[in-house]
Motif scaffolding. Structure first.
Motif, PDB file in Angstrom:
ATOM      1  N   TYR A   1      11.523   5.289 -16.966  1.00 33.27           N
ATOM      2  CA  TYR A   1      12.088   6.525 -16.077  1.00 33.27           C
ATOM      3  C   TYR A   1      11.032   7.567 -16.256  1.00 33.27           C
ATOM      4  N   PHE A   2      10.808   7.895 -17.665  1.00 31.03           N
ATOM      5  CA  PHE A   2      10.047   9.078 -18.036  1.00 31.03           C
ATOM      6  C   PHE A   2       8.627   8.859 -17.661  1.00 31.03           C
TER       7      PHE A   2
ATOM      8  N   ILE B   1       7.603   7.260 -14.986  1.00 32.62           N
ATOM      9  CA  ILE B   1       7.594   7.365 -13.573  1.00 32.62           C
ATOM     10  C   ILE B   1       7.398   8.861 -13.194  1.00 32.62           C
ATOM     11  N   ALA B   2       8.270   9.542 -13.730  1.00 27.07           N
ATOM     12  CA  ALA B   2       8.259  11.239 -13.638  1.00 27.07           C
ATOM     13  C   ALA B   2       7.050  11.666 -14.046  1.00 27.07           C
ATOM     14  N   ALA B   3       6.709  11.243 -15.320  1.00 27.02           N
ATOM     15  CA  ALA B   3       5.276  11.739 -15.736  1.00 27.02           C
ATOM     16  C   ALA B   3       4.219  11.697 -14.789  1.00 27.02           C
ATOM     17  N   ARG B   4       4.229  10.350 -14.179  1.00 27.22           N
ATOM     18  CA  ARG B   4       3.146  10.062 -13.156  1.00 27.22           C
ATOM     19  C   ARG B   4       3.168  10.772 -12.069  1.00 27.22           C
ATOM     20  N   LEU B   5       4.454  11.059 -11.425  1.00 28.63           N
ATOM     21  CA  LEU B   5       4.449  12.018 -10.207  1.00 28.63           C
ATOM     22  C   LEU B   5       4.083  13.465 -10.723  1.00 28.63           C
ATOM     23  N   LEU B   6       4.580  13.872 -11.837  1.00 29.71           N
ATOM     24  CA  LEU B   6       4.293  15.117 -12.371  1.00 29.71           C
ATOM     25  C   LEU B   6       2.823  15.556 -12.672  1.00 29.71           C
TER      26      LEU B   6
ATOM     27  N   THR C   1       5.517   9.174  -1.289  1.00 24.07           N
ATOM     28  CA  THR C   1       4.884   8.611  -2.786  1.00 24.07           C
ATOM     29  C   THR C   1       5.783   8.593  -3.608  1.00 24.07           C
ATOM     30  N   VAL C   2       6.907   9.280  -4.045  1.00 23.71           N
ATOM     31  CA  VAL C   2       7.851   9.141  -4.768  1.00 23.71           C
ATOM     32  C   VAL C   2       8.703   7.662  -4.624  1.00 23.71           C
ATOM     33  N   HIS C   3       8.857   7.341  -3.493  1.00 26.14           N
ATOM     34  CA  HIS C   3       9.356   6.132  -3.254  1.00 26.14           C
ATOM     35  C   HIS C   3       8.550   4.820  -3.339  1.00 26.14           C
ATOM     36  N   GLU C   4       7.300   5.051  -3.239  1.00 23.17           N
ATOM     37  CA  GLU C   4       6.265   4.071  -3.768  1.00 23.17           C
ATOM     38  C   GLU C   4       5.953   3.955  -5.133  1.00 23.17           C
ATOM     39  N   THR C   5       6.037   4.924  -5.647  1.00 22.36           N
ATOM     40  CA  THR C   5       5.646   4.976  -7.415  1.00 22.36           C
ATOM     41  C   THR C   5       7.081   4.382  -7.983  1.00 22.36           C
ATOM     42  N   VAL C   6       8.174   4.654  -7.597  1.00 23.07           N
ATOM     43  CA  VAL C   6       9.562   4.413  -8.117  1.00 23.07           C
ATOM     44  C   VAL C   6       9.548   2.682  -7.709  1.00 23.07           C
ATOM     45  N   LEU C   7       8.989   2.031  -6.580  1.00 22.84           N
ATOM     46  CA  LEU C   7       9.289   0.755  -6.273  1.00 22.84           C
ATOM     47  C   LEU C   7       7.993  -0.034  -6.936  1.00 22.84           C
ATOM     48  N   ARG C   8       6.900   0.614  -7.427  1.00 23.20           N
ATOM     49  CA  ARG C   8       5.769  -0.148  -8.010  1.00 23.20           C
ATOM     50  C   ARG C   8       6.124  -0.253  -9.523  1.00 23.20           C
TER      51      ARG C   8
ATOM     52  N   GLY D   1       8.851   1.054 -11.364  1.00 24.62           N
ATOM     53  CA  GLY D   1      10.332   1.008 -11.970  1.00 24.62           C
ATOM     54  C   GLY D   1      10.949  -0.394 -11.677  1.00 24.62           C
ATOM     55  N   PHE D   2      12.168  -0.682 -12.026  1.00 26.02           N
ATOM     56  CA  PHE D   2      12.752  -1.995 -11.881  1.00 26.02           C
ATOM     57  C   PHE D   2      13.252  -2.185 -10.388  1.00 26.02           C
ATOM     58  N   ARG D   3      13.777  -3.458 -10.142  1.00 20.03           N
ATOM     59  CA  ARG D   3      14.283  -3.528  -8.820  1.00 20.03           C
ATOM     60  C   ARG D   3      15.377  -2.689  -8.227  1.00 20.03           C
ATOM     61  N   ASP D   4      16.368  -2.149  -9.323  1.00 20.04           N
ATOM     62  CA  ASP D   4      17.187  -1.369  -8.713  1.00 20.04           C
ATOM     63  C   ASP D   4      17.043   0.175  -8.991  1.00 20.04           C
ATOM     64  N   SER D   5      15.753   0.575  -9.365  1.00 21.15           N
ATOM     65  CA  SER D   5      15.554   1.811  -9.804  1.00 21.15           C
ATOM     66  C   SER D   5      15.380   2.732  -8.173  1.00 21.15           C
ATOM     67  N   VAL D   6      14.794   2.014  -7.437  1.00 21.09           N
ATOM     68  CA  VAL D   6      14.990   2.600  -6.066  1.00 21.09           C
ATOM     69  C   VAL D   6      16.158   3.053  -5.539  1.00 21.09           C
ATOM     70  N   LEU D   7      17.393   2.650  -5.892  1.00 18.99           N
ATOM     71  CA  LEU D   7      18.711   2.829  -5.454  1.00 18.99           C
ATOM     72  C   LEU D   7      19.146   4.272  -5.734  1.00 18.99           C
ATOM     73  N   PHE D   8      18.421   4.804  -6.884  1.00 16.25           N
ATOM     74  CA  PHE D   8      18.999   6.071  -7.288  1.00 16.25           C
ATOM     75  C   PHE D   8      17.595   6.961  -7.964  1.00 16.25           C
ATOM     76  N   MET D   9      16.772   6.477  -8.369  1.00 18.98           N
ATOM     77  CA  MET D   9      15.724   7.386  -8.991  1.00 18.98           C
ATOM     78  C   MET D   9      15.140   8.360  -7.854  1.00 18.98           C
ATOM     79  N   PRO D  10      14.808   7.747  -6.845  1.00 12.83           N
ATOM     80  CA  PRO D  10      14.231   8.627  -5.863  1.00 12.83           C
ATOM     81  C   PRO D  10      15.075  10.023  -5.493  1.00 12.83           C
ATOM     82  N   GLN D  11      16.457   9.769  -5.443  1.00 11.47           N
ATOM     83  CA  GLN D  11      17.487  10.973  -5.116  1.00 11.47           C
ATOM     84  C   GLN D  11      17.358  11.829  -6.169  1.00 11.47           C
TER      85      GLN D  11
END
Length: 75
Positions: A11-12, A14-19, A28-35, A37-47
């Motif tokens: 998670y850190f 992913i956030a660092a890459r986006l920052l 881009t946020v959604h694509e980065t988390v999908l690429r 993160g874990f399979r379920d990361s997209v369920l909460f991390m973009p929010q």
């Protein structure tokens, strides 16, 4: 303890890459988390990254609905 480090480390990263960029967008946020993160990361991390009432406070919405980082890069 290792799984805790692996999950939150991801998670850190992913956030660092986006920052790295001063401005990004929701796609881009959604694509980065999908690429990266874990399979379920997209369920909460973009929010948590996209500004809302429950976000982590890393981005604010700027012109043209773009996401502008709040943090500054220090060299």
């Amino acid at each position: 303890m290792n799984i805790f480090s692996e999950i939150y480390g991801t998670y850190f990263r992913i956030a660092a890459r986006l920052l790295e960029n001063e401005v990004t967008d929701e796609k881009t946020v959604h694509e980065t988390v999908l690429r990266e993160g874990f399979r379920d990361s997209v369920l909460f991390m973009p929010q948590k990254l996209i500004p809302s009432g429950e976000d982590w406070g890393l981005f604010r919405r700027g012109n043209n609905n773009m996401l502008r980082r709040i943090t500054k890069k220090h060299l």
